[in-house]
Design an enzyme around this catalytic site. Structure first.
Site, PDB file in Angstrom:
ATOM      1  N   ASP A   5      43.855  27.507  46.811  1.00 14.13           N
ATOM      2  CA  ASP A   5      43.105  28.676  46.351  1.00 14.13           C
ATOM      3  C   ASP A   5      41.764  28.157  45.848  1.00 14.13           C
ATOM      4  O   ASP A   5      41.679  27.498  44.812  1.00 14.13           O
ATOM      5  CB  ASP A   5      43.880  29.399  45.244  1.00 14.13           C
ATOM      6  CG  ASP A   5      43.195  30.698  44.818  1.00 14.13           C
ATOM      7  OD1 ASP A   5      41.962  30.788  44.960  1.00 14.13           O
ATOM      8  OD2 ASP A   5      43.896  31.606  44.331  1.00 14.13           O
ATOM      9  N   LYS A  12      35.816  38.025  44.025  1.00 15.08           N
ATOM     10  CA  LYS A  12      35.042  37.220  43.057  1.00 15.08           C
ATOM     11  C   LYS A  12      33.685  36.825  43.657  1.00 15.08           C
ATOM     12  O   LYS A  12      32.930  37.694  44.048  1.00 15.08           O
ATOM     13  CB  LYS A  12      35.880  36.023  42.625  1.00 15.08           C
ATOM     14  CG  LYS A  12      37.335  36.363  42.302  1.00 15.08           C
ATOM     15  CD  LYS A  12      37.474  37.363  41.175  1.00 15.08           C
ATOM     16  CE  LYS A  12      38.953  37.657  40.935  1.00 15.08           C
ATOM     17  NZ  LYS A  12      39.165  38.829  40.086  1.00 15.08           N
ATOM     18  N   ARG A  16      44.872  48.435  60.971  1.00  9.94           N
ATOM     19  CA  ARG A  16      45.741  47.477  60.264  1.00  9.94           C
ATOM     20  C   ARG A  16      45.929  46.213  61.108  1.00  9.94           C
ATOM     21  O   ARG A  16      46.313  45.161  60.600  1.00  9.94           O
ATOM     22  CB  ARG A  16      47.071  48.135  59.885  1.00  9.94           C
ATOM     23  CG  ARG A  16      48.042  47.210  59.191  1.00  9.94           C
ATOM     24  CD  ARG A  16      49.117  47.924  58.360  1.00  9.94           C
ATOM     25  NE  ARG A  16      49.683  49.089  58.992  1.00  9.94           N
ATOM     26  CZ  ARG A  16      50.569  49.075  59.984  1.00  9.94           C
ATOM     27  NH1 ARG A  16      50.980  47.930  60.491  1.00  9.94           N
ATOM     28  NH2 ARG A  16      51.042  50.199  60.500  1.00  9.94           N
ATOM     29  N   TYR A  48      46.092  31.330  38.798  1.00  8.44           N
ATOM     30  CA  TYR A  48      45.906  32.741  38.475  1.00  8.44           C
ATOM     31  C   TYR A  48      47.275  33.351  38.107  1.00  8.44           C
ATOM     32  O   TYR A  48      48.265  33.154  38.822  1.00  8.44           O
ATOM     33  CB  TYR A  48      45.270  33.478  39.665  1.00  8.44           C
ATOM     34  CG  TYR A  48      45.244  34.961  39.435  1.00  8.44           C
ATOM     35  CD1 TYR A  48      44.595  35.486  38.326  1.00  8.44           C
ATOM     36  CD2 TYR A  48      45.900  35.830  40.288  1.00  8.44           C
ATOM     37  CE1 TYR A  48      44.600  36.850  38.075  1.00  8.44           C
ATOM     38  CE2 TYR A  48      45.909  37.192  40.052  1.00  8.44           C
ATOM     39  CZ  TYR A  48      45.254  37.692  38.935  1.00  8.44           C
ATOM     40  OH  TYR A  48      45.276  39.033  38.689  1.00  8.44           O
TER      41      TYR A  48
HETATM   42  C1  LIG Z   1      41.895  32.113  41.511  1.00  7.75           C
HETATM   43  C2  LIG Z   1      42.354  33.498  41.832  1.00  7.75           C
HETATM   44  N1  LIG Z   1      43.147  33.686  42.897  1.00  7.75           N
HETATM   45  C3  LIG Z   1      43.603  34.920  43.223  1.00  7.75           C
HETATM   46  C4  LIG Z   1      43.284  36.017  42.461  1.00  7.75           C
HETATM   47  C5  LIG Z   1      43.800  37.370  42.857  1.00  7.75           C
HETATM   48  O1  LIG Z   1      42.774  38.066  43.478  1.00  7.75           O
HETATM   49  P1  LIG Z   1      42.669  39.682  43.503  1.00  7.75           P
HETATM   50  O2  LIG Z   1      42.419  40.112  42.096  1.00  7.75           O
HETATM   51  O3  LIG Z   1      41.541  39.912  44.449  1.00  7.75           O
HETATM   52  O4  LIG Z   1      43.975  40.170  44.021  1.00  7.75           O
HETATM   53  C6  LIG Z   1      42.456  35.873  41.349  1.00  7.75           C
HETATM   54  C7  LIG Z   1      42.108  37.028  40.519  1.00  7.75           C
HETATM   55  O5  LIG Z   1      41.565  36.897  39.435  1.00  7.75           O
HETATM   56  C8  LIG Z   1      41.981  34.574  41.030  1.00  7.75           C
HETATM   57  O6  LIG Z   1      41.188  34.354  39.970  1.00  7.75           O
END
Ligand SMILES: Cc1ncc(COP(=O)(O)O)c(C=O)c1O
Length: 401
Positions: A186, A211, A61, A114
């Site tokens: 992000d 992704k 961890r 998101y």
């Molecule tokens: C732009 C974006 N940020 C963060 C996330 C969250 O990621 P995770 O599903 O790996 O927790 C997603 C999930 O679809 C996303 O599309």
């Protein structure tokens, strides 16, 4: 690979963070599946507060050799000094928010992002005394107007999931810096191949590694990339204490996926270009959004800020979108009707406008109207995969009717 300073993204995606080339050392990465490591009373203390940069591995961890490679590779690709890997994108983002913000602080957030991030910010952070303002971050002036004396962090997502609107990273970085706030971006949908937010002035980049970076849709993962000075306290407080560590097995899958990041992204982009051109002329479709197309309302910003336009397309239809979603879910044969994005196989999913406005974004009148204007009564989010473009177009044509 020792000197990564001048290497290109394809080389970094394959080599950054590799083990030293000593005779007998494996060429391929293997996951180090151990929760703890042999230690000694003089080697490292029991508390995370004793952790130093040179501390040996102690407990997975805290750090792990497979995660070291992944973190070094992500940092190199993003032109950052350091990175922290997490068990999911949400684990990375919640670790950043909870690590940076305290009661009395203010967060400015992209009003379209998101859904999980929007919900975390709207529902959970206020319970910890953190004030949140969501703004139309596609307009830097709106971000500036939202800043307060206590704004510590501005968090934007570009391109924004699910509608693929864009935010100008350098303009917002300058605005945040002038106000003494930090900027996190992000960049999941862009990938480090398209955009390097740190070099545009951002303080943190976050990714859902689930992704495009993994690319195969077979594991979850997340990361924060920043300067070493910013990552160090996040490792202690947000990774070790909140505990959202990535499994070394998942890190290994992500590293393996990253080896083909550059050719995959080139193929995703090439296929998306053809699929977008098909969708744009289809009689059932009201609007289609792909940053690489001149039809995208922010194409000029995309051309300036993105070196690859990825395989993400969104569109809305002229008639009843839920009816069309049911039709597509039943008729598509190559695309899967499923959530997530950025994997080798093509995916499509429908997000009803009123549902996401209510459950996730909570937008006020004008912003809700602007969102409805962009999406109609629902967004179809398309993650164009690596199949033959003509097969994807034929599939969409037969399913759209
Ligand atoms: C732009 C974006 N940020 C963060 C996330 C969250 O990621 P995770 O599903 O790996 O927790 C997603 C999930 O679809 C996303 O599309």
């Amino acid at each position: 690979m020792k000197n990564t300073a001048n290497a290109g993204s394809a080389t970094l995606a394959l080599h950054a963070g590799d083990a030293a080339r000593v005779v007998g050392v494996p060429v391929a990465v293997s996951p180090v599946l151990s929760a703890s490591f042999h230690t000694h009373p003089d080697a490292v203390g029991f508390s995370a507060t004793d952790l130093a940069e040179q501390s040996p591995h102690f407990y997975s961890r805290w750090s792990n050799p497979t995660l070291d490679i992944l973190e070094a590779r992500l940092a190199a690709l993003e032109e950052g000094e350091a990175a922290l890997a997490f068990g999911s994108g949400m684990a990375a983002i919640s670790a950043l928010f909870l690590g940076k913000l305290k009661a009395g602080d203010h967060l400015v957030l992209s009003d379209v992002c998101y859904a999980g991030v929007a919900e975390l910010a709207r529902h959970m952070l206020p319970r910890h005394g953190i004030d949140v303002t969501s703004v139309d971050s596609s307009d830097p002036a709106a971000v500036e107007a939202a800043l307060q004396r206590n704004t510590r962090l501005v968090h934007i997502e570009t391109p924004a999931n699910p509608i693929l609107s864009l935010s100008d990273i350098s303009a917002i970085a300058a605005i945040a810096r002038a106000a003494g706030a930090e900027l996190s971006v992000d960049s999941t949908l862009a990938t480090p191949l398209a955009t390097k937010p740190l070099s545009l002035g951002a303080d943190y980049v976050v990714h859902s590694l689930t992704k495009y970076l993994c690319g195969h849709g077979d594991t979850l993962g997340g990361a924060i990339i920043a300067s070493a000075k910013r990552i160090e306290p996040l490792r202690r407080d947000s990774l070790i204490h909140l505990g959202g560590a990535l499994s070394p097995h998942s890190a290994w899958l992500i590293l393996r996926g990253m080896e083909t990041l550059v050719p995959r992204m080139q193929l995703h982009e090439g296929n998306a270009r053809q699929v977008e051109a098909f969708l744009a002329t289809h009689p059932a479709i009201r609007a289609v959004y792909w940053p690489g197309s001149e039809r995208h309302p922010q194409h000029a910003l995309a051309a300036r800020q993105m070196r690859n336009f990825s395989g993400m397309i969104s569109f809305c239809v002229k008639g009843d979108s839920l009816g069309m979603a049911r039709q597509l879910a039943e008729k598509l044969k190559v695309f899967s009707y499923a959530v997530s994005l950025g994997k080798t196989k093509s995916l499509l999913f429908h997000i009803p406008t009123e549902d996401i406005l209510r459950s996730s974004f909570g937008l006020e009148k004008t912003r809700a109207a602007a969102y409805r204007d962009w999406t109609g009564d629902g967004t179809f989010r398309v993650s164009v995969g690596l199949e033959d473009a003509q097969d994807l177009i034929t599939d969409l044509a037969q399913a759209l009717g």
